[in-house]
Design a protein around this motif. Structure first.
Motif, PDB file in Angstrom:
ATOM      1  N   UNK A 158      14.958  -1.459  -1.903  1.00  0.00           N
ATOM      2  CA  UNK A 158      13.935  -2.771  -2.170  1.00  0.00           C
ATOM      3  C   UNK A 158      12.745  -2.544  -1.205  1.00  0.00           C
ATOM      4  N   UNK A 159      13.292  -2.154   0.163  1.00  0.00           N
ATOM      5  CA  UNK A 159      12.221  -1.942   1.104  1.00  0.00           C
ATOM      6  C   UNK A 159      11.136  -0.971   0.615  1.00  0.00           C
ATOM      7  N   UNK A 160      11.746   0.116   0.096  1.00  0.00           N
ATOM      8  CA  UNK A 160      10.871   1.200  -0.297  1.00  0.00           C
ATOM      9  C   UNK A 160       9.694   0.922  -1.527  1.00  0.00           C
ATOM     10  N   UNK A 161      10.197  -0.037  -2.373  1.00  0.00           N
ATOM     11  CA  UNK A 161       9.408  -0.570  -3.362  1.00  0.00           C
ATOM     12  C   UNK A 161       8.366  -1.497  -2.911  1.00  0.00           C
ATOM     13  N   UNK A 162       8.858  -2.372  -2.115  1.00  0.00           N
ATOM     14  CA  UNK A 162       8.157  -3.376  -1.237  1.00  0.00           C
ATOM     15  C   UNK A 162       6.979  -2.762  -0.484  1.00  0.00           C
ATOM     16  N   UNK A 163       7.061  -1.572  -0.100  1.00  0.00           N
ATOM     17  CA  UNK A 163       6.373  -0.944   0.966  1.00  0.00           C
ATOM     18  C   UNK A 163       5.236   0.074  -0.043  1.00  0.00           C
ATOM     19  N   UNK A 164       5.410   0.222  -1.295  1.00  0.00           N
ATOM     20  CA  UNK A 164       4.799   1.159  -2.036  1.00  0.00           C
ATOM     21  C   UNK A 164       3.786   0.672  -2.735  1.00  0.00           C
ATOM     22  N   UNK A 165       3.695  -0.776  -2.859  1.00  0.00           N
ATOM     23  CA  UNK A 165       2.489  -1.314  -3.618  1.00  0.00           C
ATOM     24  C   UNK A 165       2.053  -2.648  -2.991  1.00  0.00           C
ATOM     25  N   UNK A 166       0.879  -3.161  -3.509  1.00  0.00           N
ATOM     26  CA  UNK A 166       0.650  -4.642  -3.005  1.00  0.00           C
ATOM     27  C   UNK A 166       1.024  -5.668  -3.947  1.00  0.00           C
ATOM     28  N   UNK A 167       2.134  -5.779  -4.093  1.00  0.00           N
ATOM     29  CA  UNK A 167       2.882  -6.711  -4.923  1.00  0.00           C
ATOM     30  C   UNK A 167       2.357  -8.156  -4.641  1.00  0.00           C
ATOM     31  N   UNK A 168       2.345  -8.991  -5.713  1.00  0.00           N
ATOM     32  CA  UNK A 168       2.008 -10.329  -5.406  1.00  0.00           C
ATOM     33  C   UNK A 168       3.288 -11.104  -5.160  1.00  0.00           C
ATOM     34  N   UNK A 187      16.441  -8.741   2.296  1.00  0.00           N
ATOM     35  CA  UNK A 187      15.371  -8.357   1.247  1.00  0.00           C
ATOM     36  C   UNK A 187      14.450  -9.522   1.100  1.00  0.00           C
ATOM     37  N   UNK A 188      15.246 -10.799   1.096  1.00  0.00           N
ATOM     38  CA  UNK A 188      14.210 -12.070   1.146  1.00  0.00           C
ATOM     39  C   UNK A 188      13.237 -12.316   2.084  1.00  0.00           C
ATOM     40  N   UNK A 194       5.874  -9.445   4.281  1.00  0.00           N
ATOM     41  CA  UNK A 194       4.866  -9.051   3.431  1.00  0.00           C
ATOM     42  C   UNK A 194       3.900  -9.951   2.699  1.00  0.00           C
ATOM     43  N   UNK A 195       4.308 -11.075   2.741  1.00  0.00           N
ATOM     44  CA  UNK A 195       3.312 -12.218   1.882  1.00  0.00           C
ATOM     45  C   UNK A 195       3.740 -11.971   0.493  1.00  0.00           C
ATOM     46  N   UNK A 196       4.801 -11.428   0.120  1.00  0.00           N
ATOM     47  CA  UNK A 196       5.224 -11.348  -1.354  1.00  0.00           C
ATOM     48  C   UNK A 196       6.128 -12.585  -1.696  1.00  0.00           C
ATOM     49  N   UNK A 197       5.349 -13.183  -2.684  1.00  0.00           N
ATOM     50  CA  UNK A 197       6.313 -14.550  -3.136  1.00  0.00           C
ATOM     51  C   UNK A 197       7.622 -13.856  -3.861  1.00  0.00           C
ATOM     52  N   UNK A 198       8.573 -14.695  -3.522  1.00  0.00           N
ATOM     53  CA  UNK A 198       9.954 -14.411  -3.970  1.00  0.00           C
ATOM     54  C   UNK A 198      10.434 -15.516  -4.949  1.00  0.00           C
ATOM     55  N   UNK A 199      10.742 -14.946  -6.193  1.00  0.00           N
ATOM     56  CA  UNK A 199      11.440 -15.851  -7.323  1.00  0.00           C
ATOM     57  C   UNK A 199      12.850 -15.307  -7.206  1.00  0.00           C
TER      58      UNK A 199
END
Length: 400
Positions: A158-168, A187-188, A194-199
């Motif tokens: 999860x951390x790897x994916x979050x850091x790999x791209x500028x996800x909204x 992960x939440x 990282x200012x990524x909204x969490x659904x």
């Protein structure tokens, strides 16, 4: 309705989202008339985030949503759907799937587009196939707007994916039983940092945290002094986190919709007291002591080539151990899974082919657990209950 803001685009989304994975059904098919009534009522009362996927209800969910969102309803909502890794084998497949989704949903643009059910293997598959080029090309063409992913892997991935791209945004499974599972609370918090909204999906773990719950858990709730249902407690726990943007609920009943809207209006961040959190901790312990299999009923393991209804087998097995109504549980198991209300779909039909294992987001050893279910639920006791149940329900059991 309570609304929360997506950090990277400023969208104001209803804290309660409508999940279209478990729409109301009738005789094995989606009850479209009732689904239309439910979803349009939700929108009329302020729900503005709808979530579906390419594979939900065998591909029917997207089509039905497309019809439901006519008559001006499409303009009132943000629509989310997902690119499934199991249907993608080439870069061209991505374009084909998106084209089908736009046609099904009867829209020119998908507001929130997710890579579906990422884990280490599917993440590697997508990146090897050039998924970022696809996503950005689709965004530049105006076919999608916001890019995100749903997740069913481990916290390291999860951390790897979050850091790999500028996800909204991202979508994770989170509830009071899953603080240490999958992305978990770590992960939440990391996504939010990282200012990524969490659904959030599975806030009630497929309904197992509401309805008929263990007696010990029910006693903890009753002693709290709060006049809340188990669903209210579970949803309030998730909404209590300011890091959560939207909580997705599969509302297939009018009463559930009304209750969830009422809960959402009161359960703002920090709403729960320290005493309330203590009650939930006690309830968590009660569940963990009794639950045998951590299945959420997502059905990614289905269909089984031998006809086993895996989620329902696990559901009744957990119910059998968590609840006191063991004879009644055997009765429902027998009627629904041993041929009383359709084709047999019980645990002992498993032939241990293993096809289901790699698709399970919870990493359950499904064949092994089905053996346990069969040992407990498929014996002479259940067959005896089945005979009694058939006699009680008469000759029209299959039509019930």
């Amino acid at each position: 309705m309570q609304y929360r803001t997506v950090p990277k685009n400023g969208d104001s989304l209803s804290a309660l989202g409508f999940g279209a994975m478990r729409l109301p059904t009738r005789r094995g098919h989606v009850d479209e008339e009732r689904a239309t009534r439910l979803i349009r009522t939700a929108i009329d009362q302020g729900v503005n985030y709808l979530d579906t996927a390419f594979s939900y209800h065998g591909g029917e969910s997207e089509k039905i949503l497309g019809r439901i969102l006519k008559d001006g309803y499409r303009e009132k909502v943000k629509l989310a759907t997902k690119l499934p890794p199991w249907n993608v084998h080439t870069r061209e497949d991505m374009d084909k799937v998106l084209s089908i989704q736009l046609k099904r949903l009867q829209t020119e643009n998908i507001d929130y587009y997710l890579l579906h059910s990422l884990n280490a293997a599917s993440w590697k598959k997508f990146t090897d196939l050039g998924v970022f080029e696809f996503l950005e090309s689709a965004r530049d063409a105006g076919l999608i707007t916001n890019i995100g992913f749903s997740f069913h892997g481990d916290r390291k991935t999860f951390r790897e994916i979050i850091d790999a791209y500028d996800w909204t945004f991202c979508q994770i499974q989170y509830n009071f039983l899953d603080e240490e599972n999958q992305a978990g609370k770590e992960g939440l918090l990391y996504a939010a940092s990282k200012n990524v909204a969490v659904m959030v999906m599975e806030p009630l773990r497929g309904g197992s945290l509401a309805g008929k719950i263990p007696k010990e858990a029910r006693n903890h709730y009753e002693r709290s002094g709060r006049p809340w249902s188990a669903a209210a407690w579970g949803l309030s726990y998730v909404w209590n986190h300011p890091e959560v943007t939207v909580v997705l609920s599969g509302m297939n009943d009018e009463a559930h919709l009304a209750e969830n809207i009422a809960i959402c209006e009161m359960a703002t961040p920090g709403f729960l007291s320290g005493k309330d959190i203590g009650v939930i901790n006690d309830v968590r312990d009660s569940f963990l002591q009794k639950m045998k299999i951590g299945c959420t009923g997502c059905s990614y393991c289905m269909p089984c080539p031998f006809g086993v209804n895996i989620p329902m087998c696990f559901y009744y097995y957990n119910q059998y151990h968590m609840l006191e109504e063991k004879i009644m549980t055997r009765g429902f198991y027998s009627l629904q899974l041993m041929g009383g209300m359709g084709s047999p779909a019980h645990a002992s039909l498993c032939r241990e082919c293993g096809r289901c294992v790699s698709n399970c987001p919870q990493n359950i050893d499904i064949p092994k657990e089905l053996k346990n279910v069969s040992k407990t639920m498929d014996g002479w006791q259940t067959k005896l209950v089945f005979m009694v149940a058939k006699r009680m329900f008469g000759t029209n059991v299959k039509d019930e």
